[in-house]
Design a protein around this motif. Structure first.
Motif, PDB file in Angstrom:
ATOM      1  N   LEU A   1       0.831  -1.203   0.000  1.00 14.77           N
ATOM      2  CA  LEU A   1       0.000   0.000   0.000  1.00 14.77           C
ATOM      3  C   LEU A   1       0.864   1.251   0.000  1.00 14.77           C
ATOM      4  CD1 LEU A   1      -2.595  -1.200   2.647  1.00 14.77           C
ATOM      5  CD2 LEU A   1      -2.837  -1.202   0.170  1.00 14.77           C
ATOM      6  N   PRO A   2       0.349   2.351  -0.566  1.00 10.85           N
ATOM      7  CA  PRO A   2       1.140   3.574  -0.670  1.00 10.85           C
ATOM      8  C   PRO A   2       1.350   4.291   0.662  1.00 10.85           C
ATOM      9  CG  PRO A   2      -1.076   3.953  -1.490  1.00 10.85           C
ATOM     10  CD  PRO A   2      -0.942   2.484  -1.206  1.00 10.85           C
ATOM     11  N   ARG A   3       0.479   4.017   1.641  1.00 11.06           N
ATOM     12  CA  ARG A   3       0.581   4.658   2.958  1.00 11.06           C
ATOM     13  C   ARG A   3      -0.109   3.749   3.973  1.00 11.06           C
ATOM     14  NH1 ARG A   3      -4.386   6.539   4.286  1.00 11.06           N
ATOM     15  NH2 ARG A   3      -5.859   6.835   2.592  1.00 11.06           N
ATOM     16  N   PRO A   4       0.130   3.975   5.250  1.00 10.60           N
ATOM     17  CA  PRO A   4      -0.597   3.178   6.245  1.00 10.60           C
ATOM     18  C   PRO A   4      -2.107   3.418   6.127  1.00 10.60           C
ATOM     19  CG  PRO A   4       1.245   4.321   7.259  1.00 10.60           C
ATOM     20  CD  PRO A   4       1.119   4.854   5.869  1.00 10.60           C
ATOM     21  N   MET A   5      -2.877   2.346   6.171  1.00 10.33           N
ATOM     22  CA  MET A   5      -4.331   2.432   6.010  1.00 10.33           C
ATOM     23  C   MET A   5      -5.015   1.492   6.975  1.00 10.33           C
ATOM     24  SD  MET A   5      -4.807   2.204   1.912  1.00 10.33           S
ATOM     25  CE  MET A   5      -4.111   3.389   0.795  1.00 10.33           C
ATOM     26  N   THR A   6      -6.284   1.775   7.250  1.00 10.06           N
ATOM     27  CA  THR A   6      -7.093   0.817   7.992  1.00 10.06           C
ATOM     28  C   THR A   6      -7.427  -0.322   7.033  1.00 10.06           C
ATOM     29  OG1 THR A   6      -9.186   1.850   7.368  1.00 10.06           O
ATOM     30  CG2 THR A   6      -8.122   2.666   9.385  1.00 10.06           C
ATOM     31  N   LYS A   7      -7.949  -1.394   7.562  1.00 10.17           N
ATOM     32  CA  LYS A   7      -8.307  -2.527   6.697  1.00 10.17           C
ATOM     33  C   LYS A   7      -9.382  -2.121   5.692  1.00 10.17           C
ATOM     34  CE  LYS A   7      -7.021  -6.107   9.958  1.00 10.17           C
ATOM     35  NZ  LYS A   7      -7.483  -7.240  10.768  1.00 10.17           N
ATOM     36  N   LEU A   8     -10.364  -1.355   6.142  1.00  5.11           N
ATOM     37  CA  LEU A   8     -11.421  -0.929   5.240  1.00  5.11           C
ATOM     38  C   LEU A   8     -10.864  -0.018   4.148  1.00  5.11           C
ATOM     39  CD1 LEU A   8     -14.370  -0.944   4.451  1.00  5.11           C
ATOM     40  CD2 LEU A   8     -14.771   0.891   6.090  1.00  5.11           C
ATOM     41  N   GLU A   9      -9.986   0.917   4.496  1.00  2.38           N
ATOM     42  CA  GLU A   9      -9.367   1.786   3.496  1.00  2.38           C
ATOM     43  C   GLU A   9      -8.545   0.975   2.500  1.00  2.38           C
ATOM     44  OE1 GLU A   9      -8.616   5.942   5.957  1.00  2.38           O
ATOM     45  OE2 GLU A   9      -7.129   4.351   6.077  1.00  2.38           O
ATOM     46  N   ALA A  10      -7.819  -0.016   3.001  1.00  6.00           N
ATOM     47  CA  ALA A  10      -6.998  -0.851   2.125  1.00  6.00           C
ATOM     48  C   ALA A  10      -7.870  -1.631   1.140  1.00  6.00           C
ATOM     49  CB  ALA A  10      -6.150  -1.810   2.952  1.00  6.00           C
ATOM     50  N   LEU A  11      -8.974  -2.173   1.617  1.00 11.22           N
ATOM     51  CA  LEU A  11      -9.880  -2.909   0.738  1.00 11.22           C
ATOM     52  C   LEU A  11     -10.491  -1.993  -0.326  1.00 11.22           C
ATOM     53  CD1 LEU A  11     -11.558  -5.084   3.465  1.00 11.22           C
ATOM     54  CD2 LEU A  11     -10.226  -5.954   1.540  1.00 11.22           C
ATOM     55  N   GLN A  12     -10.865  -0.785   0.076  1.00  9.34           N
ATOM     56  CA  GLN A  12     -11.415   0.166  -0.884  1.00  9.34           C
ATOM     57  C   GLN A  12     -10.364   0.564  -1.907  1.00  9.34           C
ATOM     58  OE1 GLN A  12     -12.829   3.055   1.928  1.00  9.34           O
ATOM     59  NE2 GLN A  12     -14.877   2.154   2.017  1.00  9.34           N
ATOM     60  N   TYR A  13      -9.128   0.733  -1.461  1.00  5.71           N
ATOM     61  CA  TYR A  13      -8.019   1.059  -2.359  1.00  5.71           C
ATOM     62  C   TYR A  13      -7.820  -0.068  -3.376  1.00  5.71           C
ATOM     63  CZ  TYR A  13      -3.193   1.700  -3.911  1.00  5.71           C
ATOM     64  OH  TYR A  13      -2.060   1.826  -4.678  1.00  5.71           O
ATOM     65  N   LEU A  14      -7.822  -1.301  -2.902  1.00  5.73           N
ATOM     66  CA  LEU A  14      -7.642  -2.448  -3.800  1.00  5.73           C
ATOM     67  C   LEU A  14      -8.781  -2.556  -4.801  1.00  5.73           C
ATOM     68  CD1 LEU A  14      -6.352  -5.156  -1.296  1.00  5.73           C
ATOM     69  CD2 LEU A  14      -5.030  -3.932  -3.034  1.00  5.73           C
TER      70      LEU A  14
ATOM     71  N   ALA B   1     -13.358 -11.945  -3.324  1.00 10.59           N
ATOM     72  CA  ALA B   1     -12.836 -11.946  -1.959  1.00 10.59           C
ATOM     73  C   ALA B   1     -12.700 -10.521  -1.428  1.00 10.59           C
ATOM     74  CB  ALA B   1     -11.487 -12.665  -1.905  1.00 10.59           C
ATOM     75  N   ILE B   2     -12.225  -9.612  -2.274  1.00 10.20           N
ATOM     76  CA  ILE B   2     -12.082  -8.206  -1.866  1.00 10.20           C
ATOM     77  C   ILE B   2     -13.455  -7.589  -1.606  1.00 10.20           C
ATOM     78  CG2 ILE B   2     -11.377  -5.916  -2.666  1.00 10.20           C
ATOM     79  CD1 ILE B   2      -9.033  -7.360  -4.101  1.00 10.20           C
ATOM     80  N   ALA B   3     -14.411  -7.811  -2.486  1.00  6.90           N
ATOM     81  CA  ALA B   3     -15.762  -7.257  -2.318  1.00  6.90           C
ATOM     82  C   ALA B   3     -16.441  -7.829  -1.079  1.00  6.90           C
ATOM     83  CB  ALA B   3     -16.596  -7.542  -3.559  1.00  6.90           C
ATOM     84  N   ASN B   4     -16.266  -9.114  -0.841  1.00  7.74           N
ATOM     85  CA  ASN B   4     -16.873  -9.777   0.305  1.00  7.74           C
ATOM     86  C   ASN B   4     -16.291  -9.233   1.611  1.00  7.74           C
ATOM     87  OD1 ASN B   4     -18.577 -11.585   1.566  1.00  7.74           O
ATOM     88  ND2 ASN B   4     -17.104 -13.263   1.496  1.00  7.74           N
ATOM     89  N   LYS B   5     -14.982  -9.103   1.673  1.00  4.97           N
ATOM     90  CA  LYS B   5     -14.317  -8.599   2.870  1.00  4.97           C
ATOM     91  C   LYS B   5     -14.661  -7.124   3.092  1.00  4.97           C
ATOM     92  CE  LYS B   5     -11.248 -10.065   5.915  1.00  4.97           C
ATOM     93  NZ  LYS B   5     -11.531 -11.167   6.813  1.00  4.97           N
ATOM     94  N   THR B   6     -14.796  -6.344   2.014  1.00  7.21           N
ATOM     95  CA  THR B   6     -15.171  -4.936   2.130  1.00  7.21           C
ATOM     96  C   THR B   6     -16.566  -4.815   2.741  1.00  7.21           C
ATOM     97  OG1 THR B   6     -13.827  -4.358   0.215  1.00  7.21           O
ATOM     98  CG2 THR B   6     -15.499  -2.767   0.865  1.00  7.21           C
ATOM     99  N   ALA B   7     -17.500  -5.624   2.277  1.00  8.79           N
ATOM    100  CA  ALA B   7     -18.857  -5.606   2.823  1.00  8.79           C
ATOM    101  C   ALA B   7     -18.852  -5.977   4.302  1.00  8.79           C
ATOM    102  CB  ALA B   7     -19.749  -6.558   2.036  1.00  8.79           C
ATOM    103  N   GLU B   8     -18.057  -6.964   4.657  1.00  4.80           N
ATOM    104  CA  GLU B   8     -17.953  -7.394   6.050  1.00  4.80           C
ATOM    105  C   GLU B   8     -17.398  -6.268   6.929  1.00  4.80           C
ATOM    106  OE1 GLU B   8     -14.830 -10.238   8.341  1.00  4.80           O
ATOM    107  OE2 GLU B   8     -15.821 -11.136   6.607  1.00  4.80           O
ATOM    108  N   LYS B   9     -16.323  -5.627   6.484  1.00  6.18           N
ATOM    109  CA  LYS B   9     -15.696  -4.548   7.255  1.00  6.18           C
ATOM    110  C   LYS B   9     -16.599  -3.319   7.330  1.00  6.18           C
ATOM    111  CE  LYS B   9     -11.916  -6.505   8.478  1.00  6.18           C
ATOM    112  NZ  LYS B   9     -11.707  -6.792   9.891  1.00  6.18           N
TER     113      LYS B   9
END
Length: 93
Positions: free
Chosen positions: A29-42, A55-63
């Motif tokens: 990742l380009p900078r430190p992020m929360t898990k939700l921010e990282a998933l949105q970035y991905l 997997a990314i969409a599923n984890k984003t919905a969960e977070k």
């Protein structure tokens, strides 16, 4: 296919290879992020398809559900305004 998070890429690679995981796609990742921010970035910038995108969409919905539950809701009660009172001020010289 799962979305996983790590602070140390070397340690994560060792664990994944130890558990015989294949087809590993690590993203720095380009900078430190929360898990939700990282998933949105991905989801926004990654070129993922098939199982990885799912997997990314599923984890984003969960977070997102967890984040919404964690929001603090504060009820604001209206306050009564006191009736106007006469105030007199005296100026002494």
């Amino acid at each position: 296919t799962k979305a996983r998070f790590a602070n140390d890429m070397v340690a994560r690679v060792k664990i994944l290879t130890k558990n015989n995981c294949t087809n590993i796609n690590l993203v720095e990742l380009p900078r430190p992020m929360t898990k939700l921010e990282a998933l949105q970035y991905l989801a926004e910038t990654g070129n993922f398809s098939g199982d990885a995108a799912y997997a990314i969409a599923n984890k984003t919905a969960e977070k997102t559900k967890v984040a919404k539950r964690a929001e603090i809701r504060v009820a604001v009660k209206p306050t009564k305004v006191a009736a106007k009172s006469k105030v007199s001020t005296k100026v002494e010289a």
